[in-house]
Design a protein around this motif. Structure first.
Motif, PDB file in Angstrom:
ATOM      1  N   ALA A 171       0.654  -1.096  -0.075  1.00  0.00           N
ATOM      2  CA  ALA A 171      -0.004  -0.259  -0.129  1.00  0.00           C
ATOM      3  C   ALA A 171       0.412   1.206   0.192  1.00  0.00           C
ATOM      4  O   ALA A 171       0.974   2.510  -0.416  1.00  0.00           O
ATOM      5  CB  ALA A 171      -1.212  -0.171   1.449  1.00  0.00           C
ATOM      6  N   ASP A 172       2.399   0.811   0.878  1.00  0.00           N
ATOM      7  CA  ASP A 172       2.713   2.142   1.079  1.00  0.00           C
ATOM      8  C   ASP A 172       3.668   2.867  -0.420  1.00  0.00           C
ATOM      9  O   ASP A 172       3.774   3.859  -0.811  1.00  0.00           O
ATOM     10  CB  ASP A 172       3.782   2.140   1.673  1.00  0.00           C
ATOM     11  N   ALA A 173       4.566   1.792  -0.937  1.00  0.00           N
ATOM     12  CA  ALA A 173       4.873   2.040  -2.561  1.00  0.00           C
ATOM     13  C   ALA A 173       3.030   2.045  -3.754  1.00  0.00           C
ATOM     14  O   ALA A 173       4.388   3.006  -4.287  1.00  0.00           O
ATOM     15  CB  ALA A 173       5.176   0.249  -2.804  1.00  0.00           C
ATOM     16  N   TYR A 174       2.085   1.891  -3.203  1.00  0.00           N
ATOM     17  CA  TYR A 174       1.436   2.042  -4.150  1.00  0.00           C
ATOM     18  C   TYR A 174       0.800   3.128  -3.949  1.00  0.00           C
ATOM     19  O   TYR A 174       0.779   4.481  -5.762  1.00  0.00           O
ATOM     20  CB  TYR A 174       0.039   1.753  -4.796  1.00  0.00           C
ATOM     21  N   PHE A 175       1.101   3.478  -2.723  1.00  0.00           N
ATOM     22  CA  PHE A 175       0.577   5.269  -2.732  1.00  0.00           C
ATOM     23  C   PHE A 175       2.242   6.427  -3.246  1.00  0.00           C
ATOM     24  O   PHE A 175       1.162   7.751  -3.402  1.00  0.00           O
ATOM     25  CB  PHE A 175       0.144   5.667  -1.063  1.00  0.00           C
ATOM     26  N   GLN A 176       3.129   6.182  -3.342  1.00  0.00           N
ATOM     27  CA  GLN A 176       3.530   6.974  -3.602  1.00  0.00           C
ATOM     28  C   GLN A 176       3.817   7.156  -4.654  1.00  0.00           C
ATOM     29  O   GLN A 176       4.741   8.436  -5.292  1.00  0.00           O
ATOM     30  CB  GLN A 176       5.590   6.859  -2.274  1.00  0.00           C
ATOM     31  N   ARG A 190       0.526  13.330  -7.024  1.00  0.00           N
ATOM     32  CA  ARG A 190       0.503  14.709  -5.697  1.00  0.00           C
ATOM     33  C   ARG A 190      -0.684  14.668  -5.142  1.00  0.00           C
ATOM     34  O   ARG A 190      -0.550  15.114  -3.899  1.00  0.00           O
ATOM     35  CB  ARG A 190       1.539  15.508  -5.778  1.00  0.00           C
ATOM     36  N   GLY A 191      -2.170  15.364  -6.520  1.00  0.00           N
ATOM     37  CA  GLY A 191      -2.990  15.628  -5.749  1.00  0.00           C
ATOM     38  C   GLY A 191      -3.666  14.629  -5.565  1.00  0.00           C
ATOM     39  O   GLY A 191      -4.571  15.422  -4.429  1.00  0.00           O
ATOM     40  N   SER A 192      -3.359  13.569  -6.058  1.00  0.00           N
ATOM     41  CA  SER A 192      -4.366  12.422  -5.683  1.00  0.00           C
ATOM     42  C   SER A 192      -3.729  12.299  -4.030  1.00  0.00           C
ATOM     43  O   SER A 192      -4.804  11.361  -3.662  1.00  0.00           O
ATOM     44  CB  SER A 192      -4.307  11.079  -7.204  1.00  0.00           C
ATOM     45  N   ARG A 193      -2.591  11.983  -3.713  1.00  0.00           N
ATOM     46  CA  ARG A 193      -2.164  11.822  -2.724  1.00  0.00           C
ATOM     47  C   ARG A 193      -2.633  13.274  -1.674  1.00  0.00           C
ATOM     48  O   ARG A 193      -3.568  12.709   0.063  1.00  0.00           O
ATOM     49  CB  ARG A 193      -0.833  11.715  -2.425  1.00  0.00           C
ATOM     50  N   ILE A 194      -2.805  14.318  -1.613  1.00  0.00           N
ATOM     51  CA  ILE A 194      -3.984  15.228  -1.192  1.00  0.00           C
ATOM     52  C   ILE A 194      -5.082  15.088  -0.953  1.00  0.00           C
ATOM     53  O   ILE A 194      -5.800  14.505   0.364  1.00  0.00           O
ATOM     54  CB  ILE A 194      -3.346  16.975  -1.268  1.00  0.00           C
ATOM     55  N   GLY A 195      -6.044  14.669  -1.932  1.00  0.00           N
ATOM     56  CA  GLY A 195      -7.687  14.437  -1.699  1.00  0.00           C
ATOM     57  C   GLY A 195      -7.406  12.568  -1.244  1.00  0.00           C
ATOM     58  O   GLY A 195      -8.888  12.231  -0.170  1.00  0.00           O
ATOM     59  N   ALA A 196      -6.947  11.952  -0.851  1.00  0.00           N
ATOM     60  CA  ALA A 196      -6.376  10.364  -0.109  1.00  0.00           C
ATOM     61  C   ALA A 196      -6.836  11.368   1.202  1.00  0.00           C
ATOM     62  O   ALA A 196      -7.746  10.690   2.026  1.00  0.00           O
ATOM     63  CB  ALA A 196      -5.896   9.865  -0.266  1.00  0.00           C
ATOM     64  N   THR A 251      -2.925  20.668   1.913  1.00  0.00           N
ATOM     65  CA  THR A 251      -1.923  20.881   0.332  1.00  0.00           C
ATOM     66  C   THR A 251      -1.146  21.714   1.668  1.00  0.00           C
ATOM     67  O   THR A 251       0.078  22.020   1.724  1.00  0.00           O
ATOM     68  CB  THR A 251      -2.388  21.695  -0.050  1.00  0.00           C
ATOM     69  N   ALA A 252      -1.522  22.865   2.743  1.00  0.00           N
ATOM     70  CA  ALA A 252      -0.978  23.554   3.436  1.00  0.00           C
ATOM     71  C   ALA A 252       0.107  23.358   4.176  1.00  0.00           C
ATOM     72  O   ALA A 252       1.163  22.674   4.445  1.00  0.00           O
ATOM     73  CB  ALA A 252      -1.399  24.531   4.177  1.00  0.00           C
ATOM     74  N   LYS A 253      -0.888  21.358   5.228  1.00  0.00           N
ATOM     75  CA  LYS A 253      -0.073  21.181   5.774  1.00  0.00           C
ATOM     76  C   LYS A 253       1.019  19.802   5.887  1.00  0.00           C
ATOM     77  O   LYS A 253       2.300  20.284   6.753  1.00  0.00           O
ATOM     78  CB  LYS A 253      -1.403  19.675   6.982  1.00  0.00           C
ATOM     79  N   PHE A 254       0.747  19.596   4.398  1.00  0.00           N
ATOM     80  CA  PHE A 254       1.946  18.957   3.643  1.00  0.00           C
ATOM     81  C   PHE A 254       3.165  19.672   3.220  1.00  0.00           C
ATOM     82  O   PHE A 254       3.878  19.138   2.971  1.00  0.00           O
ATOM     83  CB  PHE A 254       2.008  17.489   2.961  1.00  0.00           C
ATOM     84  N   GLY A 255       3.180  20.941   2.870  1.00  0.00           N
ATOM     85  CA  GLY A 255       3.765  21.829   1.738  1.00  0.00           C
ATOM     86  C   GLY A 255       4.679  21.098   0.782  1.00  0.00           C
ATOM     87  O   GLY A 255       3.579  20.590   0.092  1.00  0.00           O
ATOM     88  N   VAL A 256       5.676  20.891   0.840  1.00  0.00           N
ATOM     89  CA  VAL A 256       6.860  19.821  -0.506  1.00  0.00           C
ATOM     90  C   VAL A 256       6.867  18.799   0.254  1.00  0.00           C
ATOM     91  O   VAL A 256       7.983  18.680  -0.473  1.00  0.00           O
ATOM     92  CB  VAL A 256       7.240  21.359  -1.184  1.00  0.00           C
ATOM     93  N   GLY A 257       6.788  18.895   1.296  1.00  0.00           N
ATOM     94  CA  GLY A 257       7.334  17.104   1.490  1.00  0.00           C
ATOM     95  C   GLY A 257       6.631  16.126   1.576  1.00  0.00           C
ATOM     96  O   GLY A 257       5.841  15.916   0.753  1.00  0.00           O
TER      97      GLY A 257
END
Length: 206
Positions: free
Chosen positions: A112-117, A121-127, A150-156
């Motif tokens: 799950a981690d590998a697929y999520f990454q 990026r927008g899809s990860r924020i959406g999750a 988006t603000a919480k995770f910034g560019v990391g």
């Protein structure tokens, strides 16, 4: 890795449903315009009422068929409660379909981690932002949640939400259907008692 592909002519002599599926999926990937990996996932709610929706197949091998979702969504809750589901692949341009029924397990955290990454990026924020299947008071509320994460995770790095993972459907039945003239279609069904058992094969009347 997917099973070895087979040719796709007369499929009645094939004894390996996974290899046959791989051949048909490969044909679909060459000829279907949109989402050849699209599949309908059918579940049953706590009242016994069927539910079905389209998702995307994200991987398959001899262990089963994998897709990812929010486990707190309707389909997630229903699958976790029942431990079983059905799939349908329909490739209109090829005049073929495959039906799958089986037991369901959750994929490993590593999978799950590998697929999520690998997701945009927008899809990860959406999750994180979407409370999938829950009532939404307005589109603005969803956009606000997206902005907040988006603000919480910034560019990391964006970690995988604990409620977001994958399911693997381990088939006990796979049926292959191919359109023929005058509705005299070809139907072959493979069955086994459990995901570790040997397959049997039966031709069905159309």
């Amino acid at each position: 890795m997917p099973p070895e592909e087979l040719t796709t002519g007369d499929f009645s002599d094939q004894d390996d449903p996974f290899a046959l599926f791989g051949a048909w999926l490969a044909d679909a990937e060459r000829k279907e315009t949109n989402d050849p990996n699209a599949m309908a996932v059918a579940t049953v709610d706590p009242d016994g009422l069927p539910n079905v929706r389209m998702v995307l197949l994200k991987g398959y091998d001899r262990d089963g068929f994998v897709f990812y979702t929010n486990h707190e969504s309707a389909k997630g809750r229903e699958i976790l409660a029942a431990g079983k589901a059905a799939l349908l692949f329909h490739w209109k341009s090829l005049r073929r379909q495959v039906r799958v029924r089986g037991l369901v397990e959750t994929v490993t955290d590593a999978e799950a981690d590998a697929y999520f990454q690998s997701r945009p990026r927008g899809s990860r924020i959406g999750a994180w932002a979407s409370k999938q299947s829950a009532p939404l008071e307005s589109r603005f509320a969803l956009e606000t949640a997206v902005a907040r994460y988006t603000a919480k995770f910034g560019v990391g790095e964006i970690p995988r939400p604990p409620h977001w993972s994958g399911f693997r459907i381990k088939p006990v039945q796979m049926e292959f259907w191919h359109d023929r003239p005058f509705r005299l279609h070809d139907r072959i069904v493979f069955r086994r008692d459990n995901p570790e058992a040997v397959w049997s094969k039966t031709r069905l009347y159309p």
